[in-house]
Design an enzyme around this catalytic site. Sequence first.
Site, short mmCIF file in Angstrom:
data_model
loop_
_atom_site.label_atom_id
_atom_site.label_comp_id
_atom_site.label_asym_id
_atom_site.label_seq_id
_atom_site.Cartn_x
_atom_site.Cartn_y
_atom_site.Cartn_z
N GLY A 271 -3.31 4.77 -2.27
CA GLY A 271 -2.86 4.08 -3.99
C GLY A 271 -1.71 2.86 -3.72
N GLU B 13 0.95 -1.07 0.22
CA GLU B 13 -0.01 0.22 0.08
C GLU B 13 0.79 1.25 0.20
OE1 GLU B 13 -0.49 2.14 2.25
OE2 GLU B 13 0.96 1.29 4.12
N LYS B 14 0.56 2.18 -0.44
CA LYS B 14 1.05 3.55 -0.95
C LYS B 14 0.87 4.34 0.50
CE LYS B 14 1.71 7.72 -3.53
NZ LYS B 14 1.13 8.91 -2.30
N SER B 15 1.57 4.53 1.52
CA SER B 15 1.46 5.58 2.52
C SER B 15 1.17 6.36 2.43
CB SER B 15 2.31 4.68 4.66
OG SER B 15 1.41 3.58 4.29
#
EC number: 2.7.7.50
Length: 402
Positions: A220, A65-67
């Site tokens: 994202g 996941e894009k933190s």
Amino acid sequence: MEQPGPITDIAKPGIKAPRDLAISLREEVARILGRSSIGFPGAQPVSFARKHLEELRREDYYVCEKSDGIRYLLYLTVDEEGQEVQYLIDRKNDYWFLPRNSMHFPMPNDIQAFHRGTIIDGELVMDTVPGTNGRKEPRFLVFDLLALDDKAELLNKPLDKRLGYFSAYIYEPYKKLLQQFPQEIPFMAFKVEMKRMELSYGIETMFREVIPALKHDSDGLIFTCRTTPYHFGTDPHILKWKAPHENTLDFRMRLNFPLVQATEAELDEGFPEQFTDYDSVPQAELYVFCGNDGPGGSKYELFPDPLYIAEDEWETLKALGDPLQDRVVECCLDAENRWRLFRFRDDKNEANHTSTVSSVMASIRDGVSDQELLSAATAIKESWKIRAQKRKEQQQQQQPKH
């Protein structure tokens, strides 16, 4: 002097190193990594485009996941007295000193010894602690390793090997430390965790299990090639996916305020015939960074579309009392295809480069939806399995026959 304990502001996670010390530290890091440049060495992703679906079918990728946090390199080193110290390096290449004794990263077989010359890639987030009425705790989420104990040979190893080294030599000893001394946790600057990685076809797992369970915001996915070495700067093998409507760009904002004619009453009060009206909504121009390749050698080029600022937004911005001119702003498109202010990016020195802007605009025009990603997962998995079987057969052929 700052006291050990959890950081409260991930944008200012420690004491910022003064210029001379920062230059010295940049030279140290460059030496460890075998670089001539003292610029920020972190890898940067490219925006996911439709062509990358084929890339995911052709090559082995991991996905995480894009933190929605702040990217840092964590530098483990020693001070002039040989004491253990740590710095967080931001994208501006500023070094933030963590309060002494607020972190300890023991060696695998010696809890007193510590790592030095070690550079870890990750992101600092604030997790919401369940059942605490919204209390936040800082976490450093690790997704790569550049150097271990003054050795940068790791840079040329594949991603799974780099993560394996981090897990075995840094993370496991760190976890044992927390188990042995849980009373020290409240005094630590943050907790360290490894970011959960799935094979690239585990897209459904990311959407259905991983992201809903997160204690921090996510915007994202990141796909990282398993087989390629670590790449300083923009890496075409790190793919940043966002839903097309969630793509954002960082611009430099310049405000042009209207000139107005003074009324008779204002003229009587001594106003000039024309004056700048700082109360009305200004025209907001957006500029992209182009190095020295802009018009006439300028560093910036005017973006064709302006920033739309509504009346109520302008009142809010004025009430902040902060300087607005020339700030870096993150912008998104609204339902009417107007660029709107999403947030200020004071953690960035520059707006997005013109090449990044082109890439993101292509993603917006030709974006891949979450449903399209999910639909592609089966073909990605089949291709991965075929490659894995071929590797297995090659290894068997290379084994000596008795």
